[in-house]
Design a protein around this motif. Structure first.
Motif, PDB file in Angstrom:
ATOM      1  N   SER A 149      -1.444  11.336   7.366  1.00 46.56           N
ATOM      2  CA  SER A 149      -0.035  10.784   7.611  1.00 46.56           C
ATOM      3  C   SER A 149      -0.198   9.212   7.919  1.00 46.56           C
ATOM      4  CB  SER A 149       0.427  11.512   8.755  1.00 46.56           C
ATOM      5  OG  SER A 149      -0.243  11.516  10.242  1.00 46.56           O
ATOM      6  N   VAL A 150      -1.195   8.763   8.763  1.00 42.69           N
ATOM      7  CA  VAL A 150      -1.272   7.181   9.005  1.00 42.69           C
ATOM      8  C   VAL A 150      -1.635   6.538   7.828  1.00 42.69           C
ATOM      9  CG1 VAL A 150      -2.646   5.515  10.548  1.00 42.69           C
ATOM     10  CG2 VAL A 150      -1.849   7.575  11.194  1.00 42.69           C
ATOM     11  N   ARG A 151      -2.577   7.055   6.913  1.00 45.68           N
ATOM     12  CA  ARG A 151      -2.978   6.290   5.653  1.00 45.68           C
ATOM     13  C   ARG A 151      -1.611   6.295   4.837  1.00 45.68           C
ATOM     14  NH1 ARG A 151      -7.335   9.879   6.007  1.00 45.68           N
ATOM     15  NH2 ARG A 151      -6.761  11.006   3.886  1.00 45.68           N
ATOM     16  N   THR A 152      -0.835   7.412   4.739  1.00 42.85           N
ATOM     17  CA  THR A 152       0.325   7.408   4.117  1.00 42.85           C
ATOM     18  C   THR A 152       1.307   6.515   4.236  1.00 42.85           C
ATOM     19  OG1 THR A 152      -0.103   9.825   3.340  1.00 42.85           O
ATOM     20  CG2 THR A 152       2.095   9.052   2.972  1.00 42.85           C
ATOM     21  N   LEU A 153       1.774   6.490   5.691  1.00 42.62           N
ATOM     22  CA  LEU A 153       2.781   5.508   6.118  1.00 42.62           C
ATOM     23  C   LEU A 153       2.060   3.816   5.957  1.00 42.62           C
ATOM     24  CD1 LEU A 153       5.227   4.410   7.555  1.00 42.62           C
ATOM     25  CD2 LEU A 153       3.839   4.932   9.791  1.00 42.62           C
ATOM     26  N   ALA A 154       0.939   3.779   6.304  1.00 46.78           N
ATOM     27  CA  ALA A 154       0.176   2.442   5.998  1.00 46.78           C
ATOM     28  C   ALA A 154       0.335   2.133   4.402  1.00 46.78           C
ATOM     29  CB  ALA A 154      -1.402   2.418   6.480  1.00 46.78           C
ATOM     30  N   ALA A 155       0.128   2.921   3.420  1.00 47.01           N
ATOM     31  CA  ALA A 155       0.071   2.751   1.980  1.00 47.01           C
ATOM     32  C   ALA A 155       1.546   2.279   1.706  1.00 47.01           C
ATOM     33  CB  ALA A 155      -0.313   3.819   1.363  1.00 47.01           C
ATOM     34  N   HIS A 156       2.457   2.896   2.456  1.00 50.00           N
ATOM     35  CA  HIS A 156       3.985   2.577   2.147  1.00 50.00           C
ATOM     36  C   HIS A 156       4.396   1.069   2.592  1.00 50.00           C
ATOM     37  CE1 HIS A 156       8.288   3.064   1.758  1.00 50.00           C
ATOM     38  NE2 HIS A 156       8.594   2.666   3.078  1.00 50.00           N
ATOM     39  N   LEU A 157       4.060   1.027   3.818  1.00 54.96           N
ATOM     40  CA  LEU A 157       4.046  -0.386   4.423  1.00 54.96           C
ATOM     41  C   LEU A 157       3.480  -1.602   3.657  1.00 54.96           C
ATOM     42  CD1 LEU A 157       3.939   0.672   8.181  1.00 54.96           C
ATOM     43  CD2 LEU A 157       5.773   0.322   6.836  1.00 54.96           C
ATOM     44  N   ALA A 158       2.135  -1.214   3.097  1.00 51.94           N
ATOM     45  CA  ALA A 158       1.495  -2.323   2.440  1.00 51.94           C
ATOM     46  C   ALA A 158       1.912  -2.330   1.214  1.00 51.94           C
ATOM     47  CB  ALA A 158       0.114  -1.522   2.173  1.00 51.94           C
ATOM     48  N   ALA A 159       2.681  -1.639   0.404  1.00 50.91           N
ATOM     49  CA  ALA A 159       3.301  -1.634  -0.809  1.00 50.91           C
ATOM     50  C   ALA A 159       4.362  -2.619  -0.766  1.00 50.91           C
ATOM     51  CB  ALA A 159       3.715  -0.295  -1.461  1.00 50.91           C
ATOM     52  N   GLN A 160       5.127  -2.408   0.430  1.00 53.31           N
ATOM     53  CA  GLN A 160       6.577  -3.273   0.685  1.00 53.31           C
ATOM     54  C   GLN A 160       5.881  -4.771   0.893  1.00 53.31           C
ATOM     55  OE1 GLN A 160       7.954  -1.317   4.236  1.00 53.31           O
ATOM     56  NE2 GLN A 160       9.376  -0.240   2.994  1.00 53.31           N
ATOM     57  N   ARG A 161       4.650  -4.891   1.234  1.00 54.15           N
ATOM     58  CA  ARG A 161       4.098  -6.189   1.366  1.00 54.15           C
ATOM     59  C   ARG A 161       3.278  -6.783   0.172  1.00 54.15           C
ATOM     60  NH1 ARG A 161       5.370  -4.628   6.162  1.00 54.15           N
ATOM     61  NH2 ARG A 161       5.791  -6.097   7.898  1.00 54.15           N
ATOM     62  N   GLY A 162       3.619  -5.813  -0.872  1.00 56.12           N
ATOM     63  CA  GLY A 162       2.789  -6.554  -2.057  1.00 56.12           C
ATOM     64  C   GLY A 162       1.304  -6.278  -2.088  1.00 56.12           C
ATOM     65  N   ILE A 163       0.702  -5.463  -1.213  1.00 56.84           N
ATOM     66  CA  ILE A 163      -0.730  -5.436  -1.102  1.00 56.84           C
ATOM     67  C   ILE A 163      -1.133  -4.045  -2.083  1.00 56.84           C
ATOM     68  CG2 ILE A 163      -2.373  -4.361   0.371  1.00 56.84           C
ATOM     69  CD1 ILE A 163      -1.203  -5.633   2.865  1.00 56.84           C
ATOM     70  N   ASP A 164      -2.126  -4.328  -3.004  1.00 58.74           N
ATOM     71  CA  ASP A 164      -2.454  -3.511  -3.988  1.00 58.74           C
ATOM     72  C   ASP A 164      -3.442  -2.180  -3.117  1.00 58.74           C
ATOM     73  OD1 ASP A 164      -3.786  -1.993  -5.942  1.00 58.74           O
ATOM     74  OD2 ASP A 164      -4.265  -3.779  -7.369  1.00 58.74           O
ATOM     75  N   VAL A 165      -2.667  -1.395  -2.871  1.00 57.36           N
ATOM     76  CA  VAL A 165      -3.249  -0.473  -2.074  1.00 57.36           C
ATOM     77  C   VAL A 165      -4.494   0.376  -2.604  1.00 57.36           C
ATOM     78  CG1 VAL A 165      -2.949   1.681  -0.842  1.00 57.36           C
ATOM     79  CG2 VAL A 165      -1.276   0.225  -0.897  1.00 57.36           C
ATOM     80  N   LEU A 166      -4.496   0.790  -4.184  1.00 56.47           N
ATOM     81  CA  LEU A 166      -5.361   1.420  -4.834  1.00 56.47           C
ATOM     82  C   LEU A 166      -6.717   0.448  -4.785  1.00 56.47           C
ATOM     83  CD1 LEU A 166      -3.516   3.072  -7.728  1.00 56.47           C
ATOM     84  CD2 LEU A 166      -4.304   3.918  -5.468  1.00 56.47           C
ATOM     85  N   GLN A 167      -6.448  -0.812  -4.939  1.00 55.87           N
ATOM     86  CA  GLN A 167      -7.598  -1.919  -5.129  1.00 55.87           C
ATOM     87  C   GLN A 167      -8.377  -1.912  -3.621  1.00 55.87           C
ATOM     88  OE1 GLN A 167      -9.122  -2.985  -7.925  1.00 55.87           O
ATOM     89  NE2 GLN A 167     -10.545  -3.525  -6.416  1.00 55.87           N
ATOM     90  N   PHE A 168      -7.593  -1.823  -2.513  1.00 58.30           N
ATOM     91  CA  PHE A 168      -8.083  -1.907  -1.240  1.00 58.30           C
ATOM     92  C   PHE A 168      -8.967  -0.581  -0.917  1.00 58.30           C
ATOM     93  CE2 PHE A 168      -8.121  -0.855   3.199  1.00 58.30           C
ATOM     94  CZ  PHE A 168      -8.436  -2.261   3.868  1.00 58.30           C
ATOM     95  N   TRP A 169      -8.481   0.522  -1.402  1.00 53.39           N
ATOM     96  CA  TRP A 169      -9.495   1.517  -1.148  1.00 53.39           C
ATOM     97  C   TRP A 169     -10.720   1.614  -2.195  1.00 53.39           C
ATOM     98  CZ3 TRP A 169      -4.149   4.842  -1.526  1.00 53.39           C
ATOM     99  CH2 TRP A 169      -3.719   5.216  -0.296  1.00 53.39           C
ATOM    100  N   ARG A 170     -10.428   1.176  -3.373  1.00 50.84           N
ATOM    101  CA  ARG A 170     -11.667   0.985  -4.153  1.00 50.84           C
ATOM    102  C   ARG A 170     -12.524   0.227  -3.501  1.00 50.84           C
ATOM    103  NH1 ARG A 170      -7.354   0.410  -8.715  1.00 50.84           N
ATOM    104  NH2 ARG A 170      -7.337   2.691  -9.500  1.00 50.84           N
ATOM    105  N   ASP A 171     -11.997  -0.934  -2.932  1.00 50.19           N
ATOM    106  CA  ASP A 171     -13.149  -1.946  -2.323  1.00 50.19           C
ATOM    107  C   ASP A 171     -13.907  -1.122  -1.039  1.00 50.19           C
ATOM    108  OD1 ASP A 171     -12.278  -3.782  -4.227  1.00 50.19           O
ATOM    109  OD2 ASP A 171     -10.830  -4.925  -3.004  1.00 50.19           O
TER     110      ASP A 171
END
Length: 295
Positions: free
Chosen positions: A86-108
């Motif tokens: 649940s924490v990762r899911t909310l963080a992904a939502h907040l990150a997307a709002q700030r233009g962060i590429d969440v999938l690339q972050f996880w890949r890295d």
């Protein structure tokens, strides 16, 4: 609060320092609706982010993002590799709002398997994996923990369902019942994964009785004549040690409710049953042969 409003900041901090989630959620509600001193807000957020109740942590994340509090982006990036879904899911939502590429972050994050957050990054990437992630995820099927291997299977399936088949088949020999169950579930959507050949091979290779139970359940979903062939394959051509799972399946086997059995196949099955009758006395082969004779 009504009689001593000047002490509201201290009361909020006291409630957030308390393990009681009801008190902590009340404090978060106050923070969302009342102005507090800057220092008190930062202290409160620090307490809330480390609270034992995940609901309080999620409230704190939303409130910090809403107020654009100092360090909010670092908090989001750290939370993307949280152990909690649940924490990762909310963080992904907040990150997307700030233009962060969440999938690339996880890949890295997955590049260093020894990093504490790497397997949590895998867990989230697995749900959104693309074909380009297949080679990146494949090595994780050898991870020491069954939970991580299950996430890897999900990721491989989502990346390329058909290409994931060999990994799913290999997972059927796992000592983890959950991993076997996961492989069978995903395999339902892979072409011919639940074939007689695959299921018999997996049953013979399974090191754990509970794993064999899961595989047998999948085998019992085959058309009755295919199922009987598979059960006889599991018996083999020599006297086999007592296998309660196999014996139970043979005891419960019934013929097809409709349709006639091809004469050639009927003869072959009755031959195979006759061979087993000579090898294993613990199964009611006469009952099975009678079903075949009448089919």
């Amino acid at each position: 609060v009504a009689t001593e409003p000047e002490n509201i900041d201290a009361l909020i901090l006291s409630c957030l320092g308390c393990p009681d989630p009801v008190a902590a959620r009340w404090a978060m509600q106050q923070l969302a609706t009342r102005p507090v001193r800057d220092g008190a807000f930062d202290h409160a957020m620090s307490l809330a982010m480390h609270h034992s109740n995940l609901g309080v942590v999620l409230q704190a994340m939303r409130l910090r993002a809403l107020h654009d509090a100092p360090g909010v982006e670092a908090m989001i990036l750290d939370s993307l590799c949280s152990p909690y879904f649940s924490v990762r899911t909310l963080a992904a939502h907040l990150a997307a709002q700030r233009g962060i590429d969440v999938l690339q972050f996880w890949r890295d994050a997955m590049r260093d398997p020894t990093h504490p957050g790497a397997r949590h990054a895998l867990a989230s990437l697995a749900e959104r994996a693309t074909p380009g992630d297949f080679e990146r995820i494949a090595p994780w099927t050898g991870h020491p923990t069954a939970e991580t291997r299950r996430h890897a299977l999900t990721g491989l399936f989502n990346a390329d369902a058909e290409q994931s088949a060999p990994f799913l088949l290999h997972a059927l020999a796992s000592k983890s019942v959950k991993e076997v169950r996961q492989a069978l579930k995903l395999g339902q959507r892979v072409t011919r994964f639940h074939s007689r050949t695959n299921l018999v091979q997996a049953y013979r290779a399974s090191p754990h009785v509970q794993g064999r139970v899961q595989i047998m359940r999948a085998m019992c979903a085959l058309w009755p004549w295919d199922q009987l062939d598979a059960l006889l394959d599991c018996c083999g051509d020599s006297a086999h040690p007592h296998d309660a799972v196999l014996s139970s399946a043979l005891r419960l086997w019934q013929g097809a409710p409709i349709g006639k059995l091809d004469a050639a196949r009927k003869a072959t099955l009755r031959e195979r049953v006759a061979r087993q009758r000579a090898l294993v006395a613990t199964v009611d082969w006469d009952r099975i042969d009678a079903i075949l004779a009448a089919a």
